[in-house]
Design a protein around this motif. Sequence first.
Motif, PDB file in Angstrom:
ATOM      1  N   GLU A 224       0.811  -1.216   0.000  1.00 49.30           N
ATOM      2  CA  GLU A 224       0.000   0.000   0.000  1.00 49.30           C
ATOM      3  C   GLU A 224       0.849   1.273   0.000  1.00 49.30           C
ATOM      4  N   LEU A 225       2.172   1.115   0.003  1.00 48.78           N
ATOM      5  CA  LEU A 225       3.052   2.258   0.184  1.00 48.78           C
ATOM      6  C   LEU A 225       2.976   3.266  -0.957  1.00 48.78           C
ATOM      7  N   TYR A 226       3.030   2.800  -2.195  1.00 48.30           N
ATOM      8  CA  TYR A 226       3.004   3.724  -3.337  1.00 48.30           C
ATOM      9  C   TYR A 226       1.763   4.615  -3.272  1.00 48.30           C
ATOM     10  N   THR A 227       0.619   4.005  -3.057  1.00 47.45           N
ATOM     11  CA  THR A 227      -0.634   4.757  -2.985  1.00 47.45           C
ATOM     12  C   THR A 227      -0.617   5.743  -1.817  1.00 47.45           C
ATOM     13  N   ALA A 228      -0.061   5.322  -0.695  1.00 51.01           N
ATOM     14  CA  ALA A 228       0.011   6.200   0.485  1.00 51.01           C
ATOM     15  C   ALA A 228       0.847   7.440   0.195  1.00 51.01           C
ATOM     16  N   MET A 229       1.930   7.277  -0.569  1.00 45.27           N
ATOM     17  CA  MET A 229       2.755   8.439  -0.932  1.00 45.27           C
ATOM     18  C   MET A 229       2.063   9.291  -1.982  1.00 45.27           C
ATOM     19  N   GLU A 230       1.412   8.640  -2.907  1.00 39.78           N
ATOM     20  CA  GLU A 230       0.701   9.359  -3.963  1.00 39.78           C
ATOM     21  C   GLU A 230      -0.414  10.224  -3.385  1.00 39.78           C
ATOM     22  N   GLN A 231      -1.100   9.691  -2.366  1.00 33.08           N
ATOM     23  CA  GLN A 231      -2.210  10.409  -1.746  1.00 33.08           C
ATOM     24  C   GLN A 231      -1.770  11.298  -0.589  1.00 33.08           C
ATOM     25  N   LYS A 232      -0.447  11.385  -0.364  1.00 33.35           N
ATOM     26  CA  LYS A 232       0.121  12.231   0.684  1.00 33.35           C
ATOM     27  C   LYS A 232      -0.266  11.772   2.102  1.00 33.35           C
ATOM     28  N   THR A 233      -0.597  10.492   2.227  1.00 34.96           N
ATOM     29  CA  THR A 233      -0.855   9.945   3.559  1.00 34.96           C
ATOM     30  C   THR A 233       0.429   9.971   4.380  1.00 34.96           C
ATOM     31  N   VAL A 234       1.556   9.747   3.696  1.00 34.43           N
ATOM     32  CA  VAL A 234       2.877   9.890   4.305  1.00 34.43           C
ATOM     33  C   VAL A 234       3.732  10.786   3.414  1.00 34.43           C
ATOM     34  N   ASP A 235       4.738  11.431   4.038  1.00 30.32           N
ATOM     35  CA  ASP A 235       5.632  12.309   3.288  1.00 30.32           C
ATOM     36  C   ASP A 235       6.852  11.578   2.756  1.00 30.32           C
ATOM     37  N   ALA A 236       7.214  10.479   3.419  1.00 30.81           N
ATOM     38  CA  ALA A 236       8.502   9.850   3.131  1.00 30.81           C
ATOM     39  C   ALA A 236       8.426   8.351   3.405  1.00 30.81           C
ATOM     40  N   GLN A 237       9.497   7.651   3.029  1.00 33.92           N
ATOM     41  CA  GLN A 237       9.611   6.216   3.291  1.00 33.92           C
ATOM     42  C   GLN A 237      11.092   5.851   3.282  1.00 33.92           C
ATOM     43  N   GLU A 238      11.410   4.613   3.669  1.00 36.38           N
ATOM     44  CA  GLU A 238      12.804   4.158   3.646  1.00 36.38           C
ATOM     45  C   GLU A 238      12.869   2.736   3.118  1.00 36.38           C
ATOM     46  N   ASN A 239      13.858   2.484   2.230  1.00 41.58           N
ATOM     47  CA  ASN A 239      14.024   1.196   1.568  1.00 41.58           C
ATOM     48  C   ASN A 239      15.397   1.159   0.899  1.00 41.58           C
ATOM     49  N   PRO A 240      15.898  -0.008   0.527  1.00 42.56           N
ATOM     50  CA  PRO A 240      17.110  -0.054  -0.307  1.00 42.56           C
ATOM     51  C   PRO A 240      16.838   0.576  -1.676  1.00 42.56           C
ATOM     52  N   TYR A 241      17.889   1.049  -2.313  1.00 40.88           N
ATOM     53  CA  TYR A 241      17.738   1.685  -3.625  1.00 40.88           C
ATOM     54  C   TYR A 241      17.006   0.792  -4.624  1.00 40.88           C
ATOM     55  N   VAL A 242      17.302  -0.495  -4.610  1.00 34.70           N
ATOM     56  CA  VAL A 242      16.666  -1.389  -5.592  1.00 34.70           C
ATOM     57  C   VAL A 242      15.155  -1.399  -5.437  1.00 34.70           C
ATOM     58  N   ASN A 243      14.655  -1.354  -4.208  1.00 37.39           N
ATOM     59  CA  ASN A 243      13.209  -1.319  -4.001  1.00 37.39           C
ATOM     60  C   ASN A 243      12.616   0.013  -4.434  1.00 37.39           C
ATOM     61  N   ILE A 244      13.367   1.078  -4.189  1.00 38.21           N
ATOM     62  CA  ILE A 244      12.891   2.417  -4.557  1.00 38.21           C
ATOM     63  C   ILE A 244      12.722   2.517  -6.076  1.00 38.21           C
ATOM     64  N   ALA A 245      13.730   2.050  -6.814  1.00 35.71           N
ATOM     65  CA  ALA A 245      13.675   2.127  -8.278  1.00 35.71           C
ATOM     66  C   ALA A 245      12.683   1.134  -8.859  1.00 35.71           C
ATOM     67  N   ASN A 246      12.711  -0.098  -8.388  1.00 32.43           N
ATOM     68  CA  ASN A 246      11.851  -1.132  -8.953  1.00 32.43           C
ATOM     69  C   ASN A 246      10.368  -0.836  -8.765  1.00 32.43           C
ATOM     70  N   ASN A 247      10.044  -0.069  -7.727  1.00 34.18           N
ATOM     71  CA  ASN A 247       8.643   0.263  -7.460  1.00 34.18           C
ATOM     72  C   ASN A 247       8.277   1.680  -7.901  1.00 34.18           C
ATOM     73  N   ALA A 248       9.202   2.308  -8.655  1.00 37.03           N
ATOM     74  CA  ALA A 248       8.947   3.619  -9.266  1.00 37.03           C
ATOM     75  C   ALA A 248       8.526   4.679  -8.255  1.00 37.03           C
ATOM     76  N   TYR A 249       9.166   4.687  -7.090  1.00 34.25           N
ATOM     77  CA  TYR A 249       8.828   5.698  -6.091  1.00 34.25           C
ATOM     78  C   TYR A 249       9.241   7.097  -6.551  1.00 34.25           C
ATOM     79  N   TYR A 250      10.103   7.156  -7.566  1.00 31.19           N
ATOM     80  CA  TYR A 250      10.494   8.456  -8.121  1.00 31.19           C
ATOM     81  C   TYR A 250       9.295   9.178  -8.757  1.00 31.19           C
ATOM     82  N   GLU A 251       8.230   8.463  -9.009  1.00 28.56           N
ATOM     83  CA  GLU A 251       7.028   9.084  -9.566  1.00 28.56           C
ATOM     84  C   GLU A 251       6.249   9.880  -8.518  1.00 28.56           C
TER      85      GLU A 251
END
Length: 351
Positions: A224-251
């Motif tokens: 549910e993390l991507y949606t939570a960031m998209e909807q501004k439920t949370v401001d930030a998150q923490e993960n290894p770089y591979v998870n950040i890129a593979n899940n397109a958190y840069y969007e």
Amino acid sequence: MKKFIAVSLASAMALSLAACGGSSSTAATTAAAAPAATQAAAAETKAEAAAPAAGAVALTVAYADAEDSVFGKGVAAFSSKLEELSGGTMTCTVYPNGTLGSISEVAAMIQQGTCDVSPIVTSSLVDFCPDLGVFDLPFLFTGYDDARTVINGAVGDKLAGEMENVGMHVGSWMTMGFRETTSSKPINAVADFKGLKIRTQSNEVHQAIFNSLGASATVISFSELYTAMEQKTVDAQENPYVNIANNAYYEVQDYLVETNHVFQYAALLVSAQKYNSLTDEQKAWVDEAAAAAADAEWDATMTDNETAKQTCIDKGMTFVTLDHDELLAATSGVYDQYKDKYGELLGLMGK
């Protein structure tokens, strides 16, 4: 005289009939037995042909990630090396992408002996071995070499022994590298964490780290993390770089902050039930293949994390490196909170 001849003929006929009867019975028995024996021999030959070669072992391997993930690359190296060492008598059937169940479900299957091999991050194994929680403490290591030296030394040996006691043989120690931070708000100094709502795992130490920085740690499931960031439920998150890129958190996140706050280990687990059923030679093959898997997986983690970091930057994220000494000072209270619980292991690490 006629009477004698008649009696003699009758006796001869009776003996002849008896002899014929006996011969017929024996022939019938032999005729019946021969096909039965032939059928049994044929069935045995068929069974032998269908059975695997003597000493053959097929291992079931499962993990939650994709085949091209760092765990997938480690498993591929394990399978290939094991088959090579065993001359093809030990093989792996691999189930990636959570096919056999979630991380926690597969961990339980390893313990129960219904799955043979799986790479699992140590943070997901704390329920089986509480001492693994020591690796959730912040800023234990300065780099990959430091971290690998520690885990392949006395600390790793002690923890592997504890895992063995709960039905899990540690074939080798793997990694996902350092955990980093992303944010939709600027983070240029430690003070910028104040008031930041950050998603963490359901891990009390991780929550304590960010709460000590002034942030507000919030537990949200990974799915549910991507949606939570998209909807501004949370401001930030923490993960290894591979998870950040593979899940397109840069969007949905603008800032990529290299905090290196936790180093993420993993264990290539082998069911102790399966491992103990093997011959000494087979155990040696498994352990050697596990060592080869670790080499491949550590190399892949370092390479893939750097590639993933660059991908995020190329996608428009602003890259920030914080002062790690300042971060360490700000989170020192986390050590005070847990030093009694993990004191012995921290001592073995020289901390």
